[in-house]
Design an enzyme around this catalytic site. Structure first.
Site, PDB file in Angstrom:
ATOM      1  N   LYS A 200       1.485   3.461  -3.078  1.00  0.00           N
ATOM      2  CA  LYS A 200       1.159   5.030  -3.283  1.00  0.00           C
ATOM      3  C   LYS A 200       2.387   6.154  -3.325  1.00  0.00           C
ATOM      4  CE  LYS A 200      -3.278   4.673  -2.336  1.00  0.00           C
ATOM      5  NZ  LYS A 200      -4.473   5.036  -2.888  1.00  0.00           N
TER       6      LYS A 200
ATOM      7  N   THR B  49      -1.796   2.697  22.524  1.00  0.00           N
ATOM      8  CA  THR B  49      -0.247   4.099  23.091  1.00  0.00           C
ATOM      9  C   THR B  49      -0.451   4.957  21.811  1.00  0.00           C
ATOM     10  OG1 THR B  49       1.297   2.820  23.168  1.00  0.00           O
ATOM     11  CG2 THR B  49      -0.271   3.867  25.595  1.00  0.00           C
TER      12      THR B  49
ATOM     13  N   ASP C  25       3.269  -0.770  12.571  1.00  0.00           N
ATOM     14  CA  ASP C  25       1.889  -0.053  12.916  1.00  0.00           C
ATOM     15  C   ASP C  25       2.788   0.837  13.332  1.00  0.00           C
ATOM     16  OD1 ASP C  25      -1.303  -1.176  13.423  1.00  0.00           O
ATOM     17  OD2 ASP C  25      -0.064   0.503  14.332  1.00  0.00           O
TER      18      ASP C  25
ATOM     19  N   THR D 101      -0.798   6.891  18.099  1.00  0.00           N
ATOM     20  CA  THR D 101      -2.092   7.394  18.328  1.00  0.00           C
ATOM     21  C   THR D 101      -3.082   7.634  16.280  1.00  0.00           C
ATOM     22  OG1 THR D 101      -0.658   9.879  17.335  1.00  0.00           O
ATOM     23  CG2 THR D 101      -1.341   9.344  19.847  1.00  0.00           C
TER      24      THR D 101
ATOM     25  N   ARG E 290       0.377   9.661  14.582  1.00  0.00           N
ATOM     26  CA  ARG E 290       0.203  10.039  13.347  1.00  0.00           C
ATOM     27  C   ARG E 290      -0.727  11.081  13.578  1.00  0.00           C
ATOM     28  NH1 ARG E 290      -2.489   6.668   9.643  1.00  0.00           N
ATOM     29  NH2 ARG E 290      -0.280   5.132   8.676  1.00  0.00           N
TER      30      ARG E 290
ATOM     31  N   TYR F  79       0.942  -1.381  -0.286  1.00  0.00           N
ATOM     32  CA  TYR F  79      -0.091   0.176  -0.220  1.00  0.00           C
ATOM     33  C   TYR F  79       0.474   1.328  -0.147  1.00  0.00           C
ATOM     34  CZ  TYR F  79      -3.725   3.265   1.700  1.00  0.00           C
ATOM     35  OH  TYR F  79      -4.314   4.135   1.585  1.00  0.00           O
ATOM     36  N   ASP F  80       1.873   1.512   1.169  1.00  0.00           N
ATOM     37  CA  ASP F  80       2.446   2.748   1.080  1.00  0.00           C
ATOM     38  C   ASP F  80       3.672   2.955  -0.277  1.00  0.00           C
ATOM     39  OD1 ASP F  80       1.228   1.695   3.699  1.00  0.00           O
ATOM     40  OD2 ASP F  80       3.098   2.436   4.585  1.00  0.00           O
TER      41      ASP F  80
ATOM     42  N   SER G 261     -14.812   1.537  12.497  1.00  0.00           N
ATOM     43  CA  SER G 261     -16.224   0.705  12.268  1.00  0.00           C
ATOM     44  C   SER G 261     -15.375  -0.539  13.024  1.00  0.00           C
ATOM     45  CB  SER G 261     -16.175  -0.158  10.658  1.00  0.00           C
ATOM     46  OG  SER G 261     -14.273   0.070  10.071  1.00  0.00           O
TER      47      SER G 261
HETATM   48  P1  NAD Z   1     -13.443   1.418   0.304  1.00  0.00           P
HETATM   49  O1  NAD Z   1     -12.293   0.285   0.094  1.00  0.00           O
HETATM   50  O2  NAD Z   1     -14.217   1.899   1.007  1.00  0.00           O
HETATM   51  O3  NAD Z   1     -12.190   2.445  -1.177  1.00  0.00           O
HETATM   52  C1  NAD Z   1     -11.926   1.729  -2.708  1.00  0.00           C
HETATM   53  C2  NAD Z   1     -12.202   1.666  -3.296  1.00  0.00           C
HETATM   54  O4  NAD Z   1     -11.333   1.116  -4.428  1.00  0.00           O
HETATM   55  C3  NAD Z   1     -13.921   0.990  -3.186  1.00  0.00           C
HETATM   56  O5  NAD Z   1     -14.771   0.503  -3.682  1.00  0.00           O
HETATM   57  C4  NAD Z   1     -12.967  -0.784  -4.132  1.00  0.00           C
HETATM   58  O6  NAD Z   1     -14.304  -1.536  -4.705  1.00  0.00           O
HETATM   59  C5  NAD Z   1     -11.880   0.402  -5.115  1.00  0.00           C
HETATM   60  N1  NAD Z   1     -11.607  -0.529  -6.280  1.00  0.00           N
HETATM   61  C6  NAD Z   1     -10.386  -0.979  -5.561  1.00  0.00           C
HETATM   62  N2  NAD Z   1      -9.827  -1.773  -6.461  1.00  0.00           N
HETATM   63  C7  NAD Z   1      -9.391  -1.670  -7.673  1.00  0.00           C
HETATM   64  C8  NAD Z   1      -9.213  -1.654  -8.922  1.00  0.00           C
HETATM   65  N3  NAD Z   1      -7.971  -2.445  -9.119  1.00  0.00           N
HETATM   66  N4  NAD Z   1     -10.617  -0.905  -9.501  1.00  0.00           N
HETATM   67  C9  NAD Z   1     -10.719  -0.555  -9.488  1.00  0.00           C
HETATM   68  N5  NAD Z   1     -11.599   0.063  -8.318  1.00  0.00           N
HETATM   69  C10 NAD Z   1     -10.730  -0.409  -6.927  1.00  0.00           C
HETATM   70  O7  NAD Z   1     -11.545   2.878   0.779  1.00  0.00           O
HETATM   71  P2  NAD Z   1     -11.880   4.582   0.995  1.00  0.00           P
HETATM   72  O8  NAD Z   1     -11.384   4.724   2.609  1.00  0.00           O
HETATM   73  O9  NAD Z   1     -13.130   5.105   0.447  1.00  0.00           O
HETATM   74  O10 NAD Z   1     -10.517   4.579   0.645  1.00  0.00           O
HETATM   75  C11 NAD Z   1     -10.848   5.505  -1.155  1.00  0.00           C
HETATM   76  C12 NAD Z   1      -9.162   6.673  -1.158  1.00  0.00           C
HETATM   77  O11 NAD Z   1      -8.595   7.220  -0.487  1.00  0.00           O
HETATM   78  C13 NAD Z   1      -8.563   5.167  -1.124  1.00  0.00           C
HETATM   79  O12 NAD Z   1      -6.877   5.459  -2.272  1.00  0.00           O
HETATM   80  C14 NAD Z   1      -7.606   4.599  -0.404  1.00  0.00           C
HETATM   81  O13 NAD Z   1      -6.242   4.524  -0.483  1.00  0.00           O
HETATM   82  C15 NAD Z   1      -7.310   6.883  -0.124  1.00  0.00           C
HETATM   83  N6  NAD Z   1      -7.479   6.751   1.662  1.00  0.00           N
HETATM   84  C16 NAD Z   1      -8.027   7.186   2.384  1.00  0.00           C
HETATM   85  C17 NAD Z   1      -8.315   7.098   3.737  1.00  0.00           C
HETATM   86  C18 NAD Z   1      -9.345   7.029   4.707  1.00  0.00           C
HETATM   87  O14 NAD Z   1      -8.992   6.952   5.940  1.00  0.00           O
HETATM   88  N7  NAD Z   1     -10.561   6.429   4.530  1.00  0.00           N
HETATM   89  C19 NAD Z   1      -7.346   7.056   4.497  1.00  0.00           C
HETATM   90  C20 NAD Z   1      -5.918   7.840   3.761  1.00  0.00           C
HETATM   91  C21 NAD Z   1      -6.302   7.464   2.270  1.00  0.00           C
HETATM   92  N1  UDP Z   2      -6.307  -1.032  15.921  1.00  0.00           N
HETATM   93  C1  UDP Z   2      -7.190  -1.561  16.397  1.00  0.00           C
HETATM   94  N2  UDP Z   2      -8.008  -2.042  16.494  1.00  0.00           N
HETATM   95  C2  UDP Z   2      -8.630  -2.812  15.349  1.00  0.00           C
HETATM   96  C3  UDP Z   2      -7.939  -1.471  14.416  1.00  0.00           C
HETATM   97  C4  UDP Z   2      -7.331  -1.653  14.389  1.00  0.00           C
HETATM   98  O1  UDP Z   2      -6.711  -1.163  17.583  1.00  0.00           O
HETATM   99  O2  UDP Z   2      -9.434  -4.045  15.518  1.00  0.00           O
HETATM  100  C5  UDP Z   2      -5.027  -0.176  15.335  1.00  0.00           C
HETATM  101  C6  UDP Z   2      -4.470  -0.088  14.330  1.00  0.00           C
HETATM  102  O3  UDP Z   2      -3.122  -1.219  15.494  1.00  0.00           O
HETATM  103  C7  UDP Z   2      -3.461   1.601  14.597  1.00  0.00           C
HETATM  104  C8  UDP Z   2      -4.948   1.884  14.159  1.00  0.00           C
HETATM  105  O4  UDP Z   2      -6.118   1.219  15.257  1.00  0.00           O
HETATM  106  O5  UDP Z   2      -2.894   1.784  15.305  1.00  0.00           O
HETATM  107  C9  UDP Z   2      -5.818   2.992  13.137  1.00  0.00           C
HETATM  108  O6  UDP Z   2      -5.566   1.600  12.102  1.00  0.00           O
HETATM  109  P1  UDP Z   2      -6.311   1.382  11.154  1.00  0.00           P
HETATM  110  O7  UDP Z   2      -6.554  -0.143  10.314  1.00  0.00           O
HETATM  111  O8  UDP Z   2      -7.820   1.903  11.300  1.00  0.00           O
HETATM  112  O9  UDP Z   2      -5.365   2.407  10.026  1.00  0.00           O
HETATM  113  P2  UDP Z   2      -4.282   2.429  10.439  1.00  0.00           P
HETATM  114  O10 UDP Z   2      -3.649   2.059  10.597  1.00  0.00           O
HETATM  115  O11 UDP Z   2      -3.978   2.490   8.783  1.00  0.00           O
HETATM  116  O12 UDP Z   2      -4.036   4.615  10.397  1.00  0.00           O
END
Ligand code: NAD
Ligand code: UDP
Ligand code: UDP
Length: 315
Positions: A151, A210, A275, A212, A279, A147-148, A191
């Protein structure tokens, strides 16, 4: 009244994408939603299908896409660690091949294009809060790298298409965002905790709780998405978008238990590899360029989110 424009939203059936599609329709535009339903849901878009200005296309962005459009929001990519680590090769392909195809499309039709980048480009940050000029601390071979690094490579492609082909780009680094329409099985912390609390099941804290995160409510973020697209053509980003108020994961768990009146107890599970410990976005650039500051405190945004999950779980 602005001119009606044709928008393409990849990942438009997801949590953020579906809300963005709705907002663009509200603003009087035409929207083409592209999604392969990997994590997206038909229930997120069903209410838009009646609109003559909304169109849905099932398509995987790792394959070329030939459509005509004015403006592209590229959001396609699974965002929750459990989903992006399920098929890591496909995750990298989605970010990298997806970016190449959407940039190729933008180049051909001369469309402005937005990339949903992420705070994950900063990895486990050694600079706090994170500013856009921080280059990050990512383990390139770890479980989160698909992912990282995907992106990060997408950002590279955006800036090279901008420099090499003169594309109009907007790169936004999104920090943890939550709200109604997250999938019950999304797996991200907000969620997970709400669903566990509503079911009176144990709340799973990874590590000691702990670490964030700074949580942004979806409506605040979508407002910023619209504003970023409206910036001057010379503005490319990257720009941090998020809520700068920082909470420990344990504080979040306690807040959710309190707000749901749940009988759930906290249970501690191992911390996943790499993890990030902390942040928080520095949003000075967004405040200056967009005149934007998120206005929804966590307590306020959790309310409609909890109500949403109550409704879904009762079905
Ligand atoms: P999400 O998983 O709900 O939505 C992602 C959508 O992309 C889904 O509808 C999925 O079916 C679609 N998708 C995945 N792979 C695909 C592919 N190969 N072709 C077409 N569609 C594809 O996640 P989200 O939270 O709505 O995130 C949306 C975007 O925002 C992502 O790019 C995510 O990396 C970025 N983002 C979200 C957050 C957040 O906190 N929600 C934070 C940082 C970045
Ligand atoms: N996390 C947790 N319990 C859960 C899901 C996530 O303690 O059931 C923690 C996870 O280890 C991370 C933080 O919550 O430190 C945020 O996790 P999330 O997966 O929401 O996003 P990201 O790590 O990508 O910021
Ligand atoms: N592409 C696309 N839709 C278009 C134009 C291009 O999906 O309308 C894809 C095409 O598959 C190509 C990629 O975008 O591989 C990159 O396009 P670009 O024009 O930059 O490169 P080239 O076609 O020369 O490889």
């Amino acid at each position: 009244m602005k001119k009606k424009q044709h928008y393409t939203v990849t990942g438009g059936a997801g949590f953020l994408g579906s809300r963005l599609c709705e907002k663009l329709l509200e603003l009087g535009h035409e929207v083409l939603c592209i999604d392969n339903f990997y994590t997206g849901q038909k229930s997120n878009i069903v209410q838009m299908l009646d609109s003559p200005y909304f169109e849905m296309m099932r398509h995987d962005v790792t394959f070329p896409l030939y459509v005509e459009t004015d403006i592209i929001y590229n959001l396609a990519c699974p965002a929750s660690p459990i989903h992006y680590q399920f098929d890591p090769v496909q995750t990298t392909k989605t970010s990298v091949h997806g970016a190449i195809n959407m940039l190729g499309l933008a180049k051909r039709v001369k469309a402005k294009i937005f990339q949903a980048s992420t705070s994950e480009v900063y990895g486990d940050p050694t600079c706090h809060p994170q500013t856009e000029d921080y280059w990050g601390n990512v383990n390139p071979i770890g479980l989160r790298a698909c992912y990282d690094e995907g992106k990060r490579c997408a950002e590279t492609l955006f800036f090279d298409y901008h420099r090499q082909h003169g594309l109009l780009i907007k790169v936004a680094r999104i920090f943890n965002t939550y709200g109604p329409r997250m999938a019950v099985n999304d797996g991200r912390v907000v969620s997970n905790f709400i669903v566990q609390a509503l079911r009176n099941e144990p709340i799973t804290i990874y590590g000691e709780g702990t670490q964030t995160r700074s949580f942004c409510y979806i409506d605040d973020l979508i407002e910023a998405f619209i504003k970023v697209m409206d910036t001057d053509d010379s503005f490319t980003g990257p720009i941090n978008l998020g809520n700068p108020r920082e909470f420990t994961i344990k504080e979040l768990a306690e807040m959710v238990i309190d707000m749901t009146g749940s009988a759930s107890k906290l249970v501690y599970k191992p911390l996943p590899e790499n993890d990030p410990c902390q942040r928080r976005p520095d949003i000075s650039l967004a405040q200056k360029e967009l005149a934007w500051t998120p206005s929804t405190p966590l307590e306020q945004g959790l309310k409609p989110t909890i109500e949403y999950f109550e409704k879904i779980l009762a079905q």
